[in-house]
Design a protein around this motif. Sequence first.
Motif, PDB file in Angstrom:
ATOM      1  N   ARG A 119       0.861  -1.079   0.370  1.00 12.00           N
ATOM      2  CA  ARG A 119       0.071  -0.190   0.073  1.00 12.00           C
ATOM      3  C   ARG A 119       0.835   1.411  -0.403  1.00 12.00           C
ATOM      4  O   ARG A 119       0.098   2.442  -0.922  1.00 12.00           O
ATOM      5  N   THR A 120       2.282   1.338   0.770  1.00 12.17           N
ATOM      6  CA  THR A 120       2.944   2.493   0.743  1.00 12.17           C
ATOM      7  C   THR A 120       3.302   2.841  -0.604  1.00 12.17           C
ATOM      8  O   THR A 120       3.287   3.972  -1.124  1.00 12.17           O
ATOM      9  N   ILE A 121       3.644   1.288  -0.922  1.00 13.48           N
ATOM     10  CA  ILE A 121       4.203   1.758  -2.918  1.00 13.48           C
ATOM     11  C   ILE A 121       3.191   2.654  -3.722  1.00 13.48           C
ATOM     12  O   ILE A 121       3.498   3.073  -4.254  1.00 13.48           O
ATOM     13  N   GLU A 122       2.228   2.151  -3.332  1.00 11.85           N
ATOM     14  CA  GLU A 122       1.456   2.036  -3.809  1.00 11.85           C
ATOM     15  C   GLU A 122       1.251   3.821  -4.103  1.00 11.85           C
ATOM     16  O   GLU A 122       0.285   4.515  -5.185  1.00 11.85           O
ATOM     17  N   ALA A 123       0.833   3.899  -2.786  1.00 13.85           N
ATOM     18  CA  ALA A 123       0.685   5.095  -2.228  1.00 13.85           C
ATOM     19  C   ALA A 123       1.421   6.714  -3.165  1.00 13.85           C
ATOM     20  O   ALA A 123       1.521   7.521  -2.896  1.00 13.85           O
ATOM     21  N   GLY A 124       2.845   5.676  -3.289  1.00 17.07           N
ATOM     22  CA  GLY A 124       3.616   6.874  -4.315  1.00 17.07           C
ATOM     23  C   GLY A 124       4.866   7.559  -3.434  1.00 17.07           C
ATOM     24  O   GLY A 124       5.324   8.180  -3.631  1.00 17.07           O
ATOM     25  N   VAL A 125       5.253   6.476  -2.274  1.00 19.01           N
ATOM     26  CA  VAL A 125       5.717   6.587  -1.223  1.00 19.01           C
ATOM     27  C   VAL A 125       7.050   6.074  -1.807  1.00 19.01           C
ATOM     28  O   VAL A 125       6.656   4.686  -1.810  1.00 19.01           O
ATOM     29  N   GLN A 126       8.186   7.021  -2.237  1.00 20.91           N
ATOM     30  CA  GLN A 126       9.848   6.079  -1.920  1.00 20.91           C
ATOM     31  C   GLN A 126      10.922   5.690  -1.684  1.00 20.91           C
ATOM     32  O   GLN A 126      12.039   5.075  -1.301  1.00 20.91           O
ATOM     33  N   GLN A 151      -7.880   6.175  17.228  1.00 23.53           N
ATOM     34  CA  GLN A 151      -7.877   4.717  17.316  1.00 23.53           C
ATOM     35  C   GLN A 151      -7.658   3.419  16.813  1.00 23.53           C
ATOM     36  O   GLN A 151      -7.746   2.773  16.941  1.00 23.53           O
ATOM     37  N   VAL A 152      -7.502   4.038  14.896  1.00 21.40           N
ATOM     38  CA  VAL A 152      -6.114   3.651  14.363  1.00 21.40           C
ATOM     39  C   VAL A 152      -5.251   3.168  13.354  1.00 21.40           C
ATOM     40  O   VAL A 152      -4.520   4.618  13.866  1.00 21.40           O
ATOM     41  N   ARG A 153      -4.673   1.512  13.588  1.00 18.70           N
ATOM     42  CA  ARG A 153      -3.050   2.169  13.532  1.00 18.70           C
ATOM     43  C   ARG A 153      -2.729   3.073  12.152  1.00 18.70           C
ATOM     44  O   ARG A 153      -3.454   3.415  10.690  1.00 18.70           O
ATOM     45  N   ASN A 154      -2.116   3.738  12.111  1.00 18.31           N
ATOM     46  CA  ASN A 154      -1.438   4.923  11.093  1.00 18.31           C
ATOM     47  C   ASN A 154      -0.796   4.006   9.935  1.00 18.31           C
ATOM     48  O   ASN A 154       0.454   3.218  10.560  1.00 18.31           O
ATOM     49  N   GLU A 155      -0.461   4.151   8.664  1.00 17.31           N
ATOM     50  CA  GLU A 155       0.283   3.827   8.139  1.00 17.31           C
ATOM     51  C   GLU A 155       1.030   4.792   6.698  1.00 17.31           C
ATOM     52  O   GLU A 155       0.728   6.244   6.729  1.00 17.31           O
ATOM     53  N   PRO A 156       1.876   4.595   6.348  1.00 18.16           N
ATOM     54  CA  PRO A 156       2.687   5.321   5.651  1.00 18.16           C
ATOM     55  C   PRO A 156       1.815   5.700   4.314  1.00 18.16           C
ATOM     56  O   PRO A 156       2.297   7.122   4.210  1.00 18.16           O
ATOM     57  N   ARG A 157       0.725   5.122   3.781  1.00 14.47           N
ATOM     58  CA  ARG A 157      -0.069   5.419   2.657  1.00 14.47           C
ATOM     59  C   ARG A 157      -0.471   6.704   2.881  1.00 14.47           C
ATOM     60  O   ARG A 157      -0.976   7.565   1.872  1.00 14.47           O
ATOM     61  N   ASN A 158      -1.015   7.306   5.176  1.00 16.25           N
ATOM     62  CA  ASN A 158      -0.960   8.236   4.569  1.00 16.25           C
ATOM     63  C   ASN A 158      -0.573   9.158   4.752  1.00 16.25           C
ATOM     64  O   ASN A 158      -1.105  10.379   4.683  1.00 16.25           O
ATOM     65  N   ILE A 159       0.651   9.480   4.148  1.00 19.53           N
ATOM     66  CA  ILE A 159       1.221  10.600   4.260  1.00 19.53           C
ATOM     67  C   ILE A 159       0.766  11.800   3.185  1.00 19.53           C
ATOM     68  O   ILE A 159       1.114  12.897   3.655  1.00 19.53           O
TER      69      ILE A 159
END
Length: 268
Positions: free
Chosen positions: A27-34, A224-232
């Motif tokens: 999901r991180t890669i799909e969100a464009g995080v390099q 309350q929800v785990r954060n992920e790098p895709r939320n950048i």
Amino acid sequence: MENGFVDCHCHISAREFEEDLEEVIQRTIEAGVQTLIAVTEEVGEFDRVLQLSDRYPGLVAPCLGLHPLQACGNLEQRSVKPEDLESALPLFYKHRDRLVAVGEIGLDFTPWCAPTAQDREDQLAVFIQQLHIAKELDLPVNVHSRSAAQVTIATMREQGVSRALLHNFAGRPSVALEAVKAGYFLSFPPAICTNQQRAKLIKQIPLEHICLETDSPALGPDKQVRNEPRNIFMSCQYIADVKGVSSQTVQQATTNNAYRLFTRARKM
């Protein structure tokens, strides 16, 4: 190179990601995080973050550091002590060629975390020692400061540190501008999107000194929800709205800033 996001401060080695790390990375890669600038808090995490940089080369950029607060059972935290550094010291030098920064290091003078003057002195001693290591290894620092922004910035300046990221910065605008004057960068996670105080702060910081971060698994849009790098992208959009520019402008500027600071991450 500068078309994607750089998450300048995340805890991808955290236990919260163990169960479904592959999916999180996808999901991180799909969100464009390099690039994920992956920080540690305790010496027990050092191996894990290095393993992840082997497993995801070019994506996970490892940092080693001791956080000002250390776990001591059942969600309790205590101030870091100089002896906590003993087992960590040789590892900084052993892995020096793989690191992109020393972090997460810093000061946390929140009253219930550092109730005594001794606690604050211990934190300061450990912080200064890690600043020396960063200078010796020619690495930037990835810094935590809570209820201690002024002391943190003053200490870094006194120690001659020129390359630093102040993550999730929440100090006063006047203190932020001290950091800017010293040439430091400040980064903001998705949790800022609901914080009016932070909007005033972001307005005053030049875009040339802002980076993006998630601090995942913490500091997401919903507590309350785990954060992920895709939320950048949320931090990016929020900063763009506050500054009245396009999210593409913020994305390009913050990625440029990140690679100016973490020069080794660009080469990975």
